[in-house]
Design an enzyme around this catalytic site. Structure first.
Site, PDB file in Angstrom:
ATOM      1  N   GLU A   1       0.801  -1.082  -0.158  1.00 25.53           N
ATOM      2  CA  GLU A   1      -0.063  -0.032   0.112  1.00 25.53           C
ATOM      3  C   GLU A   1       0.813   1.460   0.077  1.00 25.53           C
ATOM      4  OE1 GLU A   1      -3.342   2.097   2.704  1.00 25.53           O
ATOM      5  OE2 GLU A   1      -2.484   0.350   3.398  1.00 25.53           O
TER       6      GLU A   1
ATOM      7  N   ARG B   1       6.142 -12.504   9.829  1.00 22.78           N
ATOM      8  CA  ARG B   1       6.538 -11.400   9.517  1.00 22.78           C
ATOM      9  C   ARG B   1       7.941 -11.215  10.045  1.00 22.78           C
ATOM     10  NH1 ARG B   1       2.749  -7.098   9.332  1.00 22.78           N
ATOM     11  NH2 ARG B   1       4.369  -5.652  10.090  1.00 22.78           N
TER      12      ARG B   1
ATOM     13  N   LYS C   1       4.491   0.696   9.930  1.00 27.77           N
ATOM     14  CA  LYS C   1       4.500   1.837   9.190  1.00 27.77           C
ATOM     15  C   LYS C   1       3.914   3.212  10.226  1.00 27.77           C
ATOM     16  CE  LYS C   1       3.997   0.566   4.349  1.00 27.77           C
ATOM     17  NZ  LYS C   1       3.205   0.556   3.227  1.00 27.77           N
TER      18      LYS C   1
END
Length: 694
Positions: free
Chosen positions: A85, A341, A351
């Site tokens: 994104e 992750r 983020k």
């Protein structure tokens, strides 16, 4: 009719028009059509994290018609996708994902005997105009290219907005979507009732408060009161959302997923559309309502005929809703693979946290060399080869992992050792006036690289005034100090020996010679009087702790993560291009920063020469000082019970005696390491008991 390239969907699609696909030779390997096992997933494709209440594993299976269509479009190609994104800059976690999607996934398949053409789609997952900007969009493209990956095509989720809208209308027609006027708090209240009812069924004697929360006297308390609106009413309300007559937050379009008793609450009637009266950085101002990630990402995977939809483990419980949407719309079902992750010590990869660091000025921007972003690593001097080598070494697993930052530094050091030319720089200059044989004041040759003769040599002119590192001189000598002291010989690298004969206010005076009885152990880096002034930016960890606390993370920021040495000197250089790497001998590997000018160079410390923290201002500790430090440490240990010796962040599980059994990542310790810990424990027990007899 909306035009789409061949990867979007077949010409028979009622959703999009497409160009005629190119003819592909050969047929698809049989393994790709077999839905029972898979060489990449390593497990059955019908595995679900929990029992499905609203469709079951069969919803992930493609019909023969869908598989035929997929085969006709993809041919022999295997397709993955990298879909970040654009709401921030890419970081190390994305580097791992890129490595998996562009390379490692295919290598795993080929290792299993699958012959395939590699194709990876680079997709901007841009459905939220509030967080996404053109700056982020451009940065993503730059980083993917810099990392060396070439996508087969670049797409935007926002390009499919008309398709999502048409599909939403069909879901309303099928009675599988409805316009809901509940607020987020009201939706959460209904979810709590549903959770209470599920918990109630699992208990023989549930507590009264849980019974009250379950609202058994209200059969529909877990549902939105707007869930059973008519198709016509939903169409009319959805059209109001589309044309902009509905206020932000007034209503949403939700998918009718949840069935009474379902325990996967990611299926709790997910929101598919929300109203946002703002322009989109890529799509413009054509829309005032925007689809959600949960609604769109599975659809785009299907339209782009992705073979493997690879994501991180927090999306595992969303797999059921992923296939629910594709089943409801009768779209192709990609295979889903989840991996853990990436967690790296001394940094954060959230983020949200990274954005706050930038917005509050804790760092100089997204490309600050202390940031774990791709642009930060690039500015610091890391190469794509080093970052990719790190990602390959970490590998892909479903187990939770915690990687030390020093592991990344190792690959950077390994890469720079080979490609960086050697130069000399002085961080804290000390003026040295040289006297002696005039013939020694001449130009000497120094190798550009110690092991690669093909890189040639560079001239070093010995002038009557040179500069050495201030920490390389002491007025009072000691046996363990190899630098320069009064009446002591040392050697200037690549040329003469020197001995300090006097100390002045502005420096020292040294006698030089090329003939001494014994070659001195001390080899000093230096620069001549025509050296250039420069700025060295020595970077250390951004956080003071390895495992950053999710709640207290801001208080764990290091105040010494950057030391600027603005009086440094470096051998005279023409202005190198940004990012050019050098090894400053005895200091570390440095890269040219974009702030550098022709007259004043600026260098960033990429990594020190050895593992650990960068060299501090006071280099070298005397033996006496070290002995005193060891004594104080031993005195402190006398107060530590053996049961508490290993109660540190390095471990997360211990036996009854306090001997560690698992490391910080939760992985069992090896037998040899446990044996070593037991020896240390026994030694500490003796020390503690001897010190506390009284």
């Amino acid at each position: 009719m909306l035009k789409r390239a061949w990867w979007a969907k077949s010409p028979s699609s009622k959703w999009v028009g497409t160009e005629k696909p190119e003819e592909k030779d050969g047929s698809r390997a049989q393994w790709a059509l077999d839905r029972r096992t898979d060489p990449l997933l390593g497990r059955t494709l019908t595995h679900w994290p929990e029992a499905s209440q609203s469709g079951g594993p069969q919803t992930c299976n493609n019909t023969e018609a869908l598989l035929k269509e997929h085969q006709a479009l993809n041919g022999k190609a295997i397709r993955t996708r990298f879909p970040p994104e654009p709401n921030g800059y890419l970081h190390l976690g994305h580097a791992k994902s890129m490595n998996m999607n562009f390379s490692l996934a295919f290598e795993r398949l080929e290792g299993a005997g699958v012959t395939c053409k590699r194709e990876t789609v680079f997709r901007y997952d841009d459905t939220n105009p509030e967080a996404e900007t053109k700056e982020f969009i451009e940065s993503l493209a730059t980083d993917v290219q810099w990392m060396g990956w070439t996508p087969v095509v670049t797409t935007h989720t926002s390009d499919y907005f008309p398709v999502f809208y048409a599909m939403a209308l069909e879901l309303i027609d099928k009675g599988k979507a409805y316009v809901c006027h509940q607020s987020s708090s009201e939706i959460e209240a209904c979810r709590s009732v549903a959770k209470a009812r599920v918990a109630l069924k699992a208990m023989q004697d549930p507590p009264a408060e849980l019974v009250a929360e379950a609202k058994l006297h209200e059969p529909s308390a877990h549902e939105s009161p707007y869930r059973n609106r008519s198709v016509a009413e939903n169409h009319a309300l959805f059209e109001k959302m589309r044309n902009g007559t509905t206020a932000e937050g007034e209503c949403t379009l939700r998918l009718k997923m949840y069935e009474e008793g379902g325990s996967n609450f990611n299926m709790f009637d997910q929101v598919a559309y929300r109203v946002k009266h703002r322009a989109h950085p890529h799509a413009g101002d054509a829309w005032c309502m925007y689809p959600t990630y949960d609604y769109t990402h599975c659809i785009v995977d299907a339209l782009e005929h992705v073979d493997y939809s690879i994501c991180t483990l927090e999306f595992e419980t969303r797999r059921e809703s992923y296939y629910w949407v594709l089943d409801a719309l009768d779209l192709y079902r990609p295979k889903v693979f989840e991996m853990s992750r990436l967690n790296v010590s001394h940094v954060v990869l959230s983020k949200r946290k990274l954005t706050k660091l930038v917005d509050t000025g804790k760092v100089r921007g997204w490309d600050d060399p202390r940031m774990p972003t791709i642009s930060g690593l690039r500015r610091r001097g890391y190469s794509p080869a080093a970052v990719n080598a790190f990602c390959r070494d970490v590998g892909v697993t479903r187990n939770e992992n915690f990687i030390e930052y020093s592991r990344l530094q190792h690959f950077a050091r390994q890469d720079l050792e080979e490609r960086a030319d050697r130069r000399m720089a002085v961080r804290e200059p000390l003026k040295v006036t040289l006297v002696g044989d005039a013939s020694l004041f001449r130009t000497y040759d120094a190798p550009n690289h110690p092991t690669d003769a093909s890189r040639g040599t560079r001239p070093l002119t010995l002038t009557k005034v040179v500069y050495i590192e201030a920490s390389d001189f002491r007025e009072v000598d000691s046996k363990d100090f190899y630098g320069l002291a009064l009446n002591k010989w040392a050697r200037l690298r690549y040329c003469v020996c020197l001995k300090c004969i006097s100390v002045e206010k502005d420096g020292i005076t040294c006698e030089i010679s090329d003939k001494v009885e014994k070659d001195p152990r001390g080899k000093l880096h230096w620069v001549s009087s025509d050296a250039m002034q420069c700025e060295l930016r020595d970077y250390d960890h951004l956080f003071t702790v390895g495992k950053v606390d999710d709640e207290k993370w801001e208080s764990q920021l290091s105040e010494t993560s950057l030391v600027v040495r603005d009086k440094a000197l470096v051998e005279r250089l023409e202005r190198p291009s940004d990012g050019t790497a050098f090894q400053f001998e005895r200091l570390g590997f440095y890269a040219v920063d974009p702030d550098a000018t022709t007259d004043r160079l600026v260098f960033n410390l990429t990594v020190p020469l050895k593992s650990g923290a960068p060299v501090k201002k006071e280099a070298g500790v005397s033996r006496k000082a070290q002995q005193e430090a060891d004594r104080l440490k031993k005195e402190a240990l006398k107060k530590v019970k053996p049961q508490d010796l290993f109660r540190t962040d390095e471990y997360n599980a211990w036996d009854a005696d306090g001997i560690p059994t698992h490391n910080k990542a939760g992985e069992p310790l090896s037998k040899s390491l446990i044996k070593k810990c037991k020896k240390e424990w026994a030694k500490q027990k003796k020390l503690y008991e001897a010190a506390n007899k009284a």
